[in-house]
Design a protein around this motif. Structure first.
Motif, PDB file in Angstrom:
ATOM      1  N   UNK A   1       0.553 -66.074   5.307  1.00  0.00           N
ATOM      2  CA  UNK A   1       0.835 -65.489   6.485  1.00  0.00           C
ATOM      3  C   UNK A   1      -0.196 -64.843   7.233  1.00  0.00           C
ATOM      4  N   UNK A   2      -0.596 -65.163   8.551  1.00  0.00           N
ATOM      5  CA  UNK A   2      -1.606 -65.024   9.413  1.00  0.00           C
ATOM      6  C   UNK A   2      -1.374 -64.307  10.542  1.00  0.00           C
ATOM      7  N   UNK A   3      -2.018 -63.153  10.900  1.00  0.00           N
ATOM      8  CA  UNK A   3      -1.811 -62.691  12.358  1.00  0.00           C
ATOM      9  C   UNK A   3      -3.027 -61.923  12.715  1.00  0.00           C
ATOM     10  N   UNK A   4      -2.972 -61.951  14.009  1.00  0.00           N
ATOM     11  CA  UNK A   4      -4.165 -61.359  14.902  1.00  0.00           C
ATOM     12  C   UNK A   4      -3.415 -60.108  15.862  1.00  0.00           C
ATOM     13  N   UNK A   5      -4.195 -58.847  15.834  1.00  0.00           N
ATOM     14  CA  UNK A   5      -3.806 -57.707  16.614  1.00  0.00           C
ATOM     15  C   UNK A   5      -2.365 -57.501  16.209  1.00  0.00           C
TER      16      UNK A   5
ATOM     17  N   UNK B   1       2.814 -57.787  12.466  1.00  0.00           N
ATOM     18  CA  UNK B   1       4.010 -58.608  11.927  1.00  0.00           C
ATOM     19  C   UNK B   1       3.660 -59.574  10.783  1.00  0.00           C
ATOM     20  N   UNK B   2       2.393 -59.968  10.655  1.00  0.00           N
ATOM     21  CA  UNK B   2       2.243 -60.549   9.211  1.00  0.00           C
ATOM     22  C   UNK B   2       2.266 -59.660   7.800  1.00  0.00           C
TER      23      UNK B   2
ATOM     24  N   UNK C   1       4.277 -64.557  -0.742  1.00  0.00           N
ATOM     25  CA  UNK C   1       3.514 -65.579  -0.459  1.00  0.00           C
ATOM     26  C   UNK C   1       2.124 -65.626  -0.886  1.00  0.00           C
ATOM     27  N   UNK C   2       1.462 -66.984  -0.528  1.00  0.00           N
ATOM     28  CA  UNK C   2       0.414 -67.411  -1.029  1.00  0.00           C
ATOM     29  C   UNK C   2      -0.740 -66.378  -0.705  1.00  0.00           C
ATOM     30  N   UNK C   3      -0.758 -65.902   0.412  1.00  0.00           N
ATOM     31  CA  UNK C   3      -1.818 -64.925   0.868  1.00  0.00           C
ATOM     32  C   UNK C   3      -1.381 -64.222   2.127  1.00  0.00           C
ATOM     33  N   UNK C   4      -1.927 -63.227   2.387  1.00  0.00           N
ATOM     34  CA  UNK C   4      -1.797 -62.383   3.711  1.00  0.00           C
ATOM     35  C   UNK C   4      -3.495 -62.203   4.475  1.00  0.00           C
ATOM     36  N   UNK C   5      -3.560 -62.796   5.433  1.00  0.00           N
ATOM     37  CA  UNK C   5      -4.669 -62.836   6.475  1.00  0.00           C
ATOM     38  C   UNK C   5      -4.497 -62.151   7.675  1.00  0.00           C
ATOM     39  N   UNK C   6      -5.322 -60.763   7.873  1.00  0.00           N
ATOM     40  CA  UNK C   6      -5.103 -60.087   9.021  1.00  0.00           C
ATOM     41  C   UNK C   6      -6.363 -60.202  10.006  1.00  0.00           C
ATOM     42  N   UNK C   7      -6.438 -60.191  11.192  1.00  0.00           N
ATOM     43  CA  UNK C   7      -7.526 -60.219  11.949  1.00  0.00           C
ATOM     44  C   UNK C   7      -7.391 -59.293  13.020  1.00  0.00           C
TER      45      UNK C   7
END
Length: 299
Positions: free
Chosen positions: A160-164, A169-170, A184-190
């Motif tokens: 799950x990946x989300x920006x701002x 949401x992510x 999930x496999x991973x969470x990536x936030x930017x």
């Protein structure tokens, strides 16, 4: 004194009226959707070049609203394949535009050899409905259900990946999936924040934000439920979502995932909120590559 009292009364009334007006228009200030009547992925050659098997998808939410998106795949999975040929990234975009304006993000994911489900929230792009925190979260829930039930992915094969705003949401999506399991496999936030209260208070410092804000996105509270690997990136020169808010969210994250993977923080020098896909690209690409490499090692 009567003049001073009159001026004070006028000031108080004026301030109160301004706060009331801001309260009524707060969602117009927070969300900037770009509507579209037709966002068929076949109209976007740059995307089709990276994902030749891309298709359009429609997802029904629990409120009866249909949101739309793209399932961006390089190839179709064989029916008898024990695992998908590559991981799937649920990509959740920021508060402006729609999914068509995120081509560079999809290209980065393609370079990391992953597939993508890119959705538009309620009221964005060609999705139905109106946006709010509640409807955004319904769209995220429906998207994960679509991924696991309709597409047949195991949650461990989904990142799950989300920006701002999409990072909030992510965080919500990953936390909810971790609570119900499997994670999930991973969470990536930017360029994501601890809470919308923190960000709004920094911008509208003269407004009693905590009293009037409707959509609060308490990501620092949600992320405590996340037990999958977490990667957070933030631009050091981000003047909209200050890095301290990203760091506050990261500090609320568990030091290690359930599998023992340490959380990862990446500060991006010279990166602002608006040059993530240019100056920030090498940092983001590196972390995407690391996550997909780790997924392949586990297969």
């Amino acid at each position: 004194m009567s003049v001073l009292r009159r001026l004070l009364r006028i000031s108080v009334v004026t301030y109160t009226m301004v706060v009331i007006v801001l309260g009524f228009v707060q969602r117009q200030l927070l969300y900037h959707p770009l509507k579209a009547t037709n966002l068929a992925v076949a109209q976007f050659p740059d995307i089709m070049q990276s994902f030749p098997a891309a298709t359009d998808v429609s997802i029904r939410c629990t409120d009866g609203v249909t949101i739309r998106g793209w399932l961006l795949r390089k190839t179709l999975a064989a029916d008898d394949a024990p695992v998908p040929p590559r991981p799937l990234i649920l990509f959740l975009h920021g508060n402006g535009g729609n999914r068509a304006g995120r081509v560079t993000w999809y290209q980065m994911i393609a370079e990391a050899d992953a597939d993508v489900l890119a959705i538009d929230y309620h009221g964005y792009g060609d999705s139905e409905g109106s946006i709010s925190q509640e409807t955004l979260e319904r769209g995220c829930d429906a998207s994960m259900k679509f991924i696991t039930e309709d597409l047949g992915y195991h949650p461990g094969d989904v990142m799950v990946m989300g920006t701002s705003l999409g990072g909030a949401a992510a965080v919500y999506t990953a936390a909810n999936q971790c609570r119900t399991g499997p994670s999930p496999g991973a969470l990536l936030t930017v360029a994501t924040f601890s809470s919308m209260v923190d960000v709004a208070s920094s911008i509208y410092w003269w407004v009693p934000v905590r009293m009037v804000l409707l959509d609060r996105y308490p990501s620092d509270q949600q992320i405590t439920a996340v037990d999958c690997p977490v990667v957070s990136l933030h631009g050091e020169d981000d003047a909209l979502v200050h890095m301290k808010f990203g760091r506050r969210l990261f500090d609320a994250t568990a030091d290690k995932a359930a599998d023992g993977t340490p959380k990862v923080w990446v500060s991006m020098p010279g990166v602002t909120h608006n040059n993530l896909t240019t100056d920030g690209r090498p940092f983001i690409q590196d972390q995407l590559n690391r996550l997909t490499h780790r997924w392949r090692q586990q297969q």
